[in-house]
Scaffold this motif. Structure first.
Motif, PDB file in Angstrom:
ATOM      1  N   ALA A  50       0.853  -1.189   0.000  1.00 37.98           N
ATOM      2  CA  ALA A  50       0.000   0.000   0.000  1.00 37.98           C
ATOM      3  C   ALA A  50       0.888   1.237   0.000  1.00 37.98           C
ATOM      4  CB  ALA A  50      -0.923  -0.001   1.216  1.00 37.98           C
ATOM      5  N   GLY A  51       0.326   2.369  -0.396  1.00 38.01           N
ATOM      6  CA  GLY A  51       1.116   3.572  -0.505  1.00 38.01           C
ATOM      7  C   GLY A  51       1.669   4.074   0.807  1.00 38.01           C
ATOM      8  N   SER A  52       0.914   3.871   1.900  1.00 36.77           N
ATOM      9  CA  SER A  52       1.330   4.345   3.212  1.00 36.77           C
ATOM     10  C   SER A  52       0.478   3.657   4.263  1.00 36.77           C
ATOM     11  CB  SER A  52       1.140   5.869   3.322  1.00 36.77           C
ATOM     12  OG  SER A  52      -0.240   6.187   3.336  1.00 36.77           O
ATOM     13  N   PRO A  53       0.893   3.705   5.542  1.00 39.73           N
ATOM     14  CA  PRO A  53       0.031   3.147   6.601  1.00 39.73           C
ATOM     15  C   PRO A  53      -1.353   3.785   6.625  1.00 39.73           C
ATOM     16  CG  PRO A  53       2.252   3.505   7.440  1.00 39.73           C
ATOM     17  CD  PRO A  53       2.205   4.131   6.074  1.00 39.73           C
ATOM     18  N   GLU A  54      -1.440   5.060   6.217  1.00 40.41           N
ATOM     19  CA  GLU A  54      -2.735   5.742   6.221  1.00 40.41           C
ATOM     20  C   GLU A  54      -3.679   5.187   5.157  1.00 40.41           C
ATOM     21  OE1 GLU A  54       0.257   7.277   6.398  1.00 40.41           O
ATOM     22  OE2 GLU A  54       0.040   7.703   8.535  1.00 40.41           O
ATOM     23  N   THR A  55      -3.132   4.842   3.985  1.00 38.83           N
ATOM     24  CA  THR A  55      -3.981   4.311   2.909  1.00 38.83           C
ATOM     25  C   THR A  55      -4.214   2.811   3.043  1.00 38.83           C
ATOM     26  OG1 THR A  55      -2.073   3.958   1.461  1.00 38.83           O
ATOM     27  CG2 THR A  55      -3.185   6.097   1.321  1.00 38.83           C
ATOM     28  N   LEU A  56      -3.476   2.164   3.934  1.00 42.07           N
ATOM     29  CA  LEU A  56      -3.621   0.716   4.100  1.00 42.07           C
ATOM     30  C   LEU A  56      -5.053   0.351   4.473  1.00 42.07           C
ATOM     31  CD1 LEU A  56      -2.157  -2.057   4.296  1.00 42.07           C
ATOM     32  CD2 LEU A  56      -1.725  -1.539   6.705  1.00 42.07           C
ATOM     33  N   LEU A  57      -5.694   1.181   5.288  1.00 40.98           N
ATOM     34  CA  LEU A  57      -7.036   0.870   5.772  1.00 40.98           C
ATOM     35  C   LEU A  57      -8.094   0.935   4.677  1.00 40.98           C
ATOM     36  CD1 LEU A  57      -6.831   2.724   9.184  1.00 40.98           C
ATOM     37  CD2 LEU A  57      -7.147   0.273   8.869  1.00 40.98           C
ATOM     38  N   THR A  58      -7.748   1.483   3.533  1.00 42.64           N
ATOM     39  CA  THR A  58      -8.703   1.537   2.415  1.00 42.64           C
ATOM     40  C   THR A  58      -8.429   0.443   1.393  1.00 42.64           C
ATOM     41  OG1 THR A  58      -7.328   3.091   1.145  1.00 42.64           O
ATOM     42  CG2 THR A  58      -8.892   4.037   2.722  1.00 42.64           C
ATOM     43  N   SER A  59      -7.689  -0.579   1.814  1.00 43.04           N
ATOM     44  CA  SER A  59      -7.265  -1.631   0.880  1.00 43.04           C
ATOM     45  C   SER A  59      -8.151  -2.865   0.907  1.00 43.04           C
ATOM     46  CB  SER A  59      -5.806  -2.031   1.186  1.00 43.04           C
ATOM     47  OG  SER A  59      -4.944  -0.933   1.087  1.00 43.04           O
ATOM     48  N   GLY A  60      -9.366  -2.738   1.422  1.00 40.29           N
ATOM     49  CA  GLY A  60     -10.282  -3.876   1.439  1.00 40.29           C
ATOM     50  C   GLY A  60      -9.845  -4.988   2.374  1.00 40.29           C
ATOM     51  N   LEU A  61      -9.452  -4.626   3.589  1.00 35.30           N
ATOM     52  CA  LEU A  61      -8.891  -5.585   4.533  1.00 35.30           C
ATOM     53  C   LEU A  61      -9.963  -6.326   5.316  1.00 35.30           C
ATOM     54  CD1 LEU A  61      -6.077  -3.339   6.084  1.00 35.30           C
ATOM     55  CD2 LEU A  61      -5.916  -4.876   4.107  1.00 35.30           C
ATOM     56  N   ASP A  62      -9.594  -7.519   5.783  1.00 33.53           N
ATOM     57  CA  ASP A  62     -10.407  -8.265   6.731  1.00 33.53           C
ATOM     58  C   ASP A  62      -9.878  -8.129   8.154  1.00 33.53           C
ATOM     59  OD1 ASP A  62     -12.248  -9.580   4.865  1.00 33.53           O
ATOM     60  OD2 ASP A  62     -10.444 -10.588   4.140  1.00 33.53           O
ATOM     61  N   ALA A  63      -8.610  -7.739   8.301  1.00 39.33           N
ATOM     62  CA  ALA A  63      -8.002  -7.575   9.627  1.00 39.33           C
ATOM     63  C   ALA A  63      -6.729  -6.754   9.460  1.00 39.33           C
ATOM     64  CB  ALA A  63      -7.677  -8.927  10.257  1.00 39.33           C
ATOM     65  N   LEU A  64      -6.289  -6.161  10.584  1.00 42.15           N
ATOM     66  CA  LEU A  64      -5.125  -5.282  10.572  1.00 42.15           C
ATOM     67  C   LEU A  64      -4.108  -5.745  11.608  1.00 42.15           C
ATOM     68  CD1 LEU A  64      -3.701  -2.598   9.700  1.00 42.15           C
ATOM     69  CD2 LEU A  64      -5.009  -1.478  11.542  1.00 42.15           C
ATOM     70  N   VAL A  65      -2.836  -5.828  11.204  1.00 38.89           N
ATOM     71  CA  VAL A  65      -1.725  -6.141  12.101  1.00 38.89           C
ATOM     72  C   VAL A  65      -0.823  -4.914  12.171  1.00 38.89           C
ATOM     73  CG1 VAL A  65       0.323  -7.579  12.462  1.00 38.89           C
ATOM     74  CG2 VAL A  65      -1.814  -8.616  11.642  1.00 38.89           C
ATOM     75  N   ILE A  66      -0.534  -4.467  13.409  1.00 40.24           N
ATOM     76  CA  ILE A  66       0.244  -3.243  13.611  1.00 40.24           C
ATOM     77  C   ILE A  66       1.599  -3.585  14.215  1.00 40.24           C
ATOM     78  CG2 ILE A  66       0.331  -1.006  14.783  1.00 40.24           C
ATOM     79  CD1 ILE A  66      -2.788  -1.174  14.895  1.00 40.24           C
ATOM     80  N   THR A  67       2.649  -3.317  13.462  1.00 37.88           N
ATOM     81  CA  THR A  67       4.012  -3.502  13.951  1.00 37.88           C
ATOM     82  C   THR A  67       4.834  -2.247  13.675  1.00 37.88           C
ATOM     83  OG1 THR A  67       4.570  -4.620  11.865  1.00 37.88           O
ATOM     84  CG2 THR A  67       3.998  -6.011  13.734  1.00 37.88           C
ATOM     85  N   ALA A  68       4.153  -1.128  13.594  1.00 39.95           N
ATOM     86  CA  ALA A  68       4.782   0.170  13.367  1.00 39.95           C
ATOM     87  C   ALA A  68       5.378   0.677  14.686  1.00 39.95           C
ATOM     88  CB  ALA A  68       3.741   1.150  12.828  1.00 39.95           C
ATOM     89  N   PRO A  69       6.143   1.785  14.663  1.00 43.83           N
ATOM     90  CA  PRO A  69       6.685   2.336  15.904  1.00 43.83           C
ATOM     91  C   PRO A  69       5.606   2.656  16.932  1.00 43.83           C
ATOM     92  CG  PRO A  69       7.788   3.314  14.022  1.00 43.83           C
ATOM     93  CD  PRO A  69       6.647   2.497  13.473  1.00 43.83           C
TER      94      PRO A  69
END
Length: 333
Positions: A50-69
């Motif tokens: 995805a283009g950025s963590p902000e646009t990731l949520l608009t990628s048609g996801l079923d779940a989100l994993v966060i390993t960012a700072p």
């Protein structure tokens, strides 16, 4: 399932590889503030980017994993939950107690679908210790001894934003003690020292600590952490009871040699780091999260669990500063 992963540093890249191999996962979409790094990981593992963590949520996801700072955890957790997504987030929920409470408040009822990454809950040894402690096989538990000893310190830049040894490292032992015993910690007494690099003291941190915990059933736990265990990565938990005792981490990769003549144990090479030691546990916790996302149910490690471990760490910081025992209830908000 289509899983989004925000942050592809060392642990994020590892999780991306694990997720890509899980049978229930059809696709993994990765994003990072460093776009080049995200593209490199995606290309190496055959993932989408995805283009950025902000646009990731608009990628048609079923779940989100966060390993960012850490500083990005609160907003990503909230945004994921508000989007109706099950969320897995590496610890901590947020940098401090106040912001952790704010995340819990903002997420509200959706918090049941948030899992925090305390991987020791998915380690076979810790699971066996929990079963032994809670089944009565050990009798009544009177003492626990927990250690997390790193072979060498991380970079000074990491220490400056880590939250300190109690919150960054000891919090894993605090959570494991609560989980294995199903007891809360009532009081702590903590000490710390600096005999290594000057950047620990400059950051207001210590490079070695010991803490005595009194649990709410009057059992006692001793926790020891250091950034300087040159023999290797040493993570153990001993649970001692009136009838029997059990130990986690007592295998041939234990970085501790016997002073007794004729003893060959341990015979193997020590673990170099936490990722190798807990590789199976990381896989199991992500499997549990994918199952949670697919089937529902309750989180195996909630934000409230993370908050309780943070309260213990906070009490240890206060105890260290005062040079006296501190009731955990004193730091609750």
């Amino acid at each position: 399932m289509r899983i989004g992963l925000a942050g592809v540093g060392r642990i994020g890249a590892f999780h991306a590889g694990v997720l890509s191999r899980l049978p229930a996962v059809d696709s993994v979409v990765v994003a990072d503030a460093d776009g080049a790094r995200a593209r490199e990981i995606a290309e190496r593992l055959g993932l989408e980017v995805a283009g950025s963590p902000e646009t990731l949520l608009t990628s048609g996801l079923d779940a989100l994993v966060i390993t960012a700072p850490t500083q990005s955890h609160p907003e990503l957790i909230v945004r994921g939950a508000e989007a109706g997504l099950p969320v897995f987030c590496e610890k901590p929920v947020a940098p401090d107690v106040e912001s952790t409470l704010e995340v819990i408040k903002r997420v509200g009822d959706a918090a049941t679908a948030v899992q925090i990454g305390f991987q020791r809950r998915f380690d076979a040894g810790y699971g066996a210790a929990r079963e032994a402690a809670q089944s009565g096989a050990l009798g009544w538990v009177h003492t626990l001894r927990a250690t997390t000893l790193d072979p060498s310190p991380p970079a000074a830049s990491y220490i400056a934003t880590s939250g300190g040894l109690f919150r960054d490292c000891g919090v894993h032992d605090f959570d494991a003690i609560r989980w294995v015993t199903s007891r809360d910690v009532a009081e702590v007494y903590a000490v710390g020292s600096n005999r290594g690099a000057d950047f620990f003291r400059a950051a207001g941190d210590v490079d070695t600590m010991a803490a005595m915990l009194t649990l709410d059933d009057h059992s006692l736990a001793v926790v020891s952490n250091t950034r300087y265990n040159g023999a290797g990565y040493d993570v153990r938990l001993e649970v001692l009871g009136s009838r029997d005792s059990i130990g986690v981490g007592l295998d041939d990769r234990l970085p501790l040699r016997s002073a007794e003549a004729g003893i060959a144990f341990p015979a193997g090479s020590p673990y170099p780091n936490f990722m190798e030691r807990f590789a199976d546990a990381y896989r199991c916790e992500l499997e549990a999260f994918v199952d949670l996302a697919a089937s529902g149910g309750e989180s195996p490690c909630t934000m409230q669990d993370a908050l309780e471990a943070f309260y213990i760490a906070e009490a240890c910081e206060v105890s260290l500063a005062r040079h006296e025992p501190v009731q955990v209830g004193e730091v609750r908000r």
